[in-house]
Design a protein around this motif. Structure first.
Motif, PDB file in Angstrom:
ATOM      1  N   GLN A 301       0.812  -1.222   0.000  1.00 42.54           N
ATOM      2  CA  GLN A 301       0.000   0.000   0.000  1.00 42.54           C
ATOM      3  C   GLN A 301       0.845   1.272   0.000  1.00 42.54           C
ATOM      4  O   GLN A 301       0.292   2.372  -0.029  1.00 42.54           O
ATOM      5  CB  GLN A 301      -0.926   0.009   1.221  1.00 42.54           C
ATOM      6  CG  GLN A 301      -2.008  -1.056   1.183  1.00 42.54           C
ATOM      7  CD  GLN A 301      -3.051  -0.830   2.258  1.00 42.54           C
ATOM      8  OE1 GLN A 301      -4.232  -0.603   1.986  1.00 42.54           O
ATOM      9  NE2 GLN A 301      -2.625  -0.899   3.506  1.00 42.54           N
ATOM     10  N   LEU A 302       2.157   1.137   0.021  1.00 43.46           N
ATOM     11  CA  LEU A 302       3.047   2.291   0.000  1.00 43.46           C
ATOM     12  C   LEU A 302       2.918   2.981  -1.352  1.00 43.46           C
ATOM     13  O   LEU A 302       3.078   2.358  -2.400  1.00 43.46           O
ATOM     14  CB  LEU A 302       4.478   1.812   0.232  1.00 43.46           C
ATOM     15  CG  LEU A 302       5.581   2.836   0.452  1.00 43.46           C
ATOM     16  CD1 LEU A 302       5.256   3.795   1.582  1.00 43.46           C
ATOM     17  CD2 LEU A 302       6.902   2.110   0.716  1.00 43.46           C
ATOM     18  N   ALA A 303       2.591   4.262  -1.339  1.00 41.24           N
ATOM     19  CA  ALA A 303       2.273   4.991  -2.580  1.00 41.24           C
ATOM     20  C   ALA A 303       3.245   6.157  -2.758  1.00 41.24           C
ATOM     21  O   ALA A 303       3.249   7.097  -1.964  1.00 41.24           O
ATOM     22  CB  ALA A 303       0.835   5.503  -2.534  1.00 41.24           C
ATOM     23  N   PHE A 304       4.060   6.079  -3.814  1.00 44.12           N
ATOM     24  CA  PHE A 304       5.007   7.147  -4.142  1.00 44.12           C
ATOM     25  C   PHE A 304       4.474   7.977  -5.302  1.00 44.12           C
ATOM     26  O   PHE A 304       3.782   7.458  -6.181  1.00 44.12           O
ATOM     27  CB  PHE A 304       6.358   6.562  -4.554  1.00 44.12           C
ATOM     28  CG  PHE A 304       7.046   5.762  -3.481  1.00 44.12           C
ATOM     29  CD1 PHE A 304       7.895   6.376  -2.572  1.00 44.12           C
ATOM     30  CD2 PHE A 304       6.844   4.392  -3.373  1.00 44.12           C
ATOM     31  CE1 PHE A 304       8.532   5.644  -1.587  1.00 44.12           C
ATOM     32  CE2 PHE A 304       7.479   3.650  -2.396  1.00 44.12           C
ATOM     33  CZ  PHE A 304       8.329   4.278  -1.500  1.00 44.12           C
ATOM     34  N   CYS A 305       4.853   9.242  -5.321  1.00 46.27           N
ATOM     35  CA  CYS A 305       4.469  10.102  -6.455  1.00 46.27           C
ATOM     36  C   CYS A 305       5.472  11.232  -6.591  1.00 46.27           C
ATOM     37  O   CYS A 305       5.809  11.894  -5.595  1.00 46.27           O
ATOM     38  CB  CYS A 305       3.067  10.681  -6.248  1.00 46.27           C
ATOM     39  SG  CYS A 305       2.497  11.646  -7.677  1.00 46.27           S
ATOM     40  N   PHE A 340      -6.023   7.466  -0.279  1.00 49.94           N
ATOM     41  CA  PHE A 340      -4.782   6.694  -0.142  1.00 49.94           C
ATOM     42  C   PHE A 340      -3.768   7.392   0.754  1.00 49.94           C
ATOM     43  O   PHE A 340      -2.940   6.736   1.395  1.00 49.94           O
ATOM     44  CB  PHE A 340      -4.174   6.379  -1.514  1.00 49.94           C
ATOM     45  CG  PHE A 340      -3.637   7.566  -2.279  1.00 49.94           C
ATOM     46  CD1 PHE A 340      -2.334   7.996  -2.074  1.00 49.94           C
ATOM     47  CD2 PHE A 340      -4.414   8.208  -3.230  1.00 49.94           C
ATOM     48  CE1 PHE A 340      -1.820   9.068  -2.793  1.00 49.94           C
ATOM     49  CE2 PHE A 340      -3.909   9.278  -3.942  1.00 49.94           C
ATOM     50  CZ  PHE A 340      -2.610   9.713  -3.721  1.00 49.94           C
ATOM     51  N   ASN A 341      -3.811   8.721   0.843  1.00 47.72           N
ATOM     52  CA  ASN A 341      -2.868   9.420   1.725  1.00 47.72           C
ATOM     53  C   ASN A 341      -3.247   9.305   3.199  1.00 47.72           C
ATOM     54  O   ASN A 341      -2.485   9.746   4.063  1.00 47.72           O
ATOM     55  CB  ASN A 341      -2.764  10.895   1.329  1.00 47.72           C
ATOM     56  CG  ASN A 341      -1.761  11.114   0.217  1.00 47.72           C
ATOM     57  OD1 ASN A 341      -0.741  10.436   0.154  1.00 47.72           O
ATOM     58  ND2 ASN A 341      -2.051  12.054  -0.669  1.00 47.72           N
ATOM     59  N   LYS A 342      -4.413   8.702   3.485  1.00 50.46           N
ATOM     60  CA  LYS A 342      -4.789   8.457   4.878  1.00 50.46           C
ATOM     61  C   LYS A 342      -4.473   7.029   5.302  1.00 50.46           C
ATOM     62  O   LYS A 342      -4.654   6.669   6.467  1.00 50.46           O
ATOM     63  CB  LYS A 342      -6.275   8.757   5.091  1.00 50.46           C
ATOM     64  CG  LYS A 342      -6.595  10.250   4.969  1.00 50.46           C
ATOM     65  CD  LYS A 342      -8.048  10.535   5.269  1.00 50.46           C
ATOM     66  CE  LYS A 342      -8.325  12.040   5.194  1.00 50.46           C
ATOM     67  NZ  LYS A 342      -9.740  12.374   5.460  1.00 50.46           N
ATOM     68  N   ILE A 343      -4.003   6.202   4.370  1.00 53.93           N
ATOM     69  CA  ILE A 343      -3.471   4.899   4.755  1.00 53.93           C
ATOM     70  C   ILE A 343      -2.218   5.141   5.582  1.00 53.93           C
ATOM     71  O   ILE A 343      -1.379   5.965   5.224  1.00 53.93           O
ATOM     72  CB  ILE A 343      -3.158   4.047   3.507  1.00 53.93           C
ATOM     73  CG1 ILE A 343      -4.458   3.760   2.736  1.00 53.93           C
ATOM     74  CG2 ILE A 343      -2.468   2.749   3.883  1.00 53.93           C
ATOM     75  CD1 ILE A 343      -4.243   3.100   1.392  1.00 53.93           C
ATOM     76  N   ARG A 344      -2.078   4.434   6.650  1.00 46.32           N
ATOM     77  CA  ARG A 344      -1.070   4.775   7.661  1.00 46.32           C
ATOM     78  C   ARG A 344       0.322   4.979   7.073  1.00 46.32           C
ATOM     79  O   ARG A 344       1.018   5.932   7.416  1.00 46.32           O
ATOM     80  CB  ARG A 344      -1.042   3.681   8.732  1.00 46.32           C
ATOM     81  CG  ARG A 344      -0.129   4.000   9.894  1.00 46.32           C
ATOM     82  CD  ARG A 344      -0.285   2.968  11.001  1.00 46.32           C
ATOM     83  NE  ARG A 344       0.579   3.268  12.133  1.00 46.32           N
ATOM     84  CZ  ARG A 344       0.640   2.559  13.236  1.00 46.32           C
ATOM     85  NH1 ARG A 344      -0.147   1.484  13.361  1.00 46.32           N
ATOM     86  NH2 ARG A 344       1.450   2.879  14.218  1.00 46.32           N
TER      87      ARG A 344
END
Length: 473
Positions: A301-305, A340-344
């Motif tokens: 679930q790690l989301a990079f941008c 998705f930015n509220k996923i820990r």
């Protein structure tokens, strides 16, 4: 043990033989969840490994940027890092030959800053409209569902600017000796801004303190048959055993005047900025010292941008950066949802936003604060920065990097050149003869010796009969 609703599970409910199923809440809860527990995998960089740690500033760079996390020798910032093959599916092998992702998330006090980098110092293309074609050419043939040399080499010969990155991946650096031995490069030239509004430009580099090392195709095939997750295993076990897992973070930094006087276009992603013209400036050390407790929650679930920037780092002016800023955000919205930015694992230290509702997780949903801006009811307000600079605009020429591709080949030792030719032929050999001709022509333009050696090796290449399996006599 309870159901997801919190009800305790009685032992008799853990068996369903000769019992009504629909009234067994434990059974219904677990079965209905297992059919929904897979989310869309990443389109690229699907398979990956990651870990957590910190970044420590070792050298003062305040003259170049006002980014808070880079100012103050000794300052430490939490980080998350993910390493990944590019075109391999989530269940694939770590040992594929190719470019790898090196992504770092800095959890700063001014928001999250993401470097979505690669193992090569340059990219395959500079026109983002080619991005989908580039990726699809490295994936599976839509008819046969297997990887196809014709697709790969058709794209590469149609777009020779990709040859620099291709030569590196087909050379000794194409398969690192695990992620701990892999370099990371920003590929983009970022625009920085200091406290008085002066702008600088920088490419970012992560060099492994353990030293760069690679393995051969033959060694990779042995590992692939015994432990295709060997890089993931090596990273996890090294951290678990307390071994040193770290990189030195440096940057090639230039003023605008200096950037315009480098012998190459420093904003061209298909080119490496020569270190003899723009030397590395040390900044700090990246250390990984904690493994994920749960891979799905913390790595999948790690989301990079690239769009995750902080004051003092304005982004990059090239079109690929602009396109990636949209594509990565759009991918996370699709895979993980609007929150998705509220996923820990993606949460910044502080967030005061007017975004509301949507699919979970919503957290406290900003409690009773107003949900529109501007307002007169004590909602969060924008700040003023009188020195903030605008991202410069650049004019991008058609790509032309074969002279640098030639230097990549010329700088190889004889043994590496031999292995390069072997790897080229392993990849190019199964492709159509017409693609052989196109590729050899480009290789001869790069370096006449390279072209002749590939041409001769292709003449000696023996294509497997179409109807035989490789293990048949």
């Amino acid at each position: 043990m309870t159901t997801s609703n919190g009800a305790p599970v009685e032992r008799r409910d853990t068996s369903t033989l000769n019992r009504r199923l629909i009234y067994n809440n434990y059974f219904m809860d677990s079965l209905s969840h297992v059919t929904r527990e897979r989310i869309q995998e990443r389109t690229i960089h699907s398979k990956g490994a990651g870990a957590f740690g910190y970044f420590e500033v070792t050298h003062n760079v305040a003259q170049y940027t006002k980014a808070e996390f880079l100012n103050g020798v000794g300052k430490k910032t939490p980080v998350a890092v993910r390493f990944s093959p590019t075109a391999i599916e989530r269940g694939g092998s770590d040992l594929s030959r190719g470019v790898r992702g090196f992504a770092v998330k800095f959890y700063t006090k001014e928001g999250n800053f993401d470097v979505v980098g690669l193992s090569t110092p340059m990219f395959f293309l500079k026109d983002p409209i080619l991005f989908t074609a580039c990726i699809r050419s490295q994936r599976r043939n839509p008819s046969t569902a297997i990887r196809d040399s014709n697709m790969l080499w058709d794209f590469m010969t149609l777009h020779p600017e990709s040859m620099s990155a291709l030569l590196i991946t087909l050379g000794d650096e194409g398969i690192p000796k695990g992620y701990r031995h892999m370099h990371g490069h920003s590929i983009h030239t970022y625009q920085f801004q200091n406290k008085v509004g002066e702008i600088y430009f920088a490419r970012l580099h992560f060099k492994p303190d353990i030293g760069k090392a690679s393995i051969t195709t033959k060694e990779a095939r042995i590992f692939d048959g015994t432990d295709p997750d060997v890089f993931t295993r090596d990273l996890y076990e090294a951290i678990a055993c307390g071994e040193r897992v770290s990189w030195t973070f440096s940057m090639q930094v230039m003023s605008l005047k200096q950037a315009l006087n480098v012998s190459i276009d420093v904003f061209d992603l298909t080119l490496e900025i020569p270190e003899d013209e723009v030397p590395l400036v040390p900044v700090g050390r990246l250390v990984l010292n904690r493994n994920p407790e749960n891979h799905f929650a913390e790595i999948e679930q790690l989301a990079f941008c690239p769009c995750n920037l902080v004051p003092g780092i304005d982004g990059a002016p090239d079109k690929v950066f602009e396109a990636r800023s949209f594509a990565y955000r759009d991918a996370h919205l699709y895979r993980l949802g609007a929150n998705f930015n509220k996923i820990r694992v993606n949460c910044p230290f502080y967030a005061h936003t007017y975004n509301r509702d949507g699919h979970a997780p919503v957290g406290d949903n900003e409690r009773d604060l107003p949900n529109y801006y501007e307002n007169t009811f004590n909602g969060p307000v924008a700040y003023n920065d009188i020195y903030r600079s605008n991202l410069i605009e650049i004019f991008e020429e058609e790509p032309n990097n074969l002279s640098q591709t030639a230097r990549i080949y010329n700088n190889m030792l004889n043994g590496e050149k031999d292995r390069l030719i072997s790897n080229i032929v392993d990849s190019l050999g199964p492709a159509l003869p017409s693609l052989h001709i196109k590729a050899v022509k480009i290789f001869k333009e790069i370096n006449s010796e390279l072209g002749r050696r590939v041409e001769q090796a292709l003449k000696e290449y023996k294509r497997e009969p179409a109807c035989s399996l490789p293990f048949e006599n």
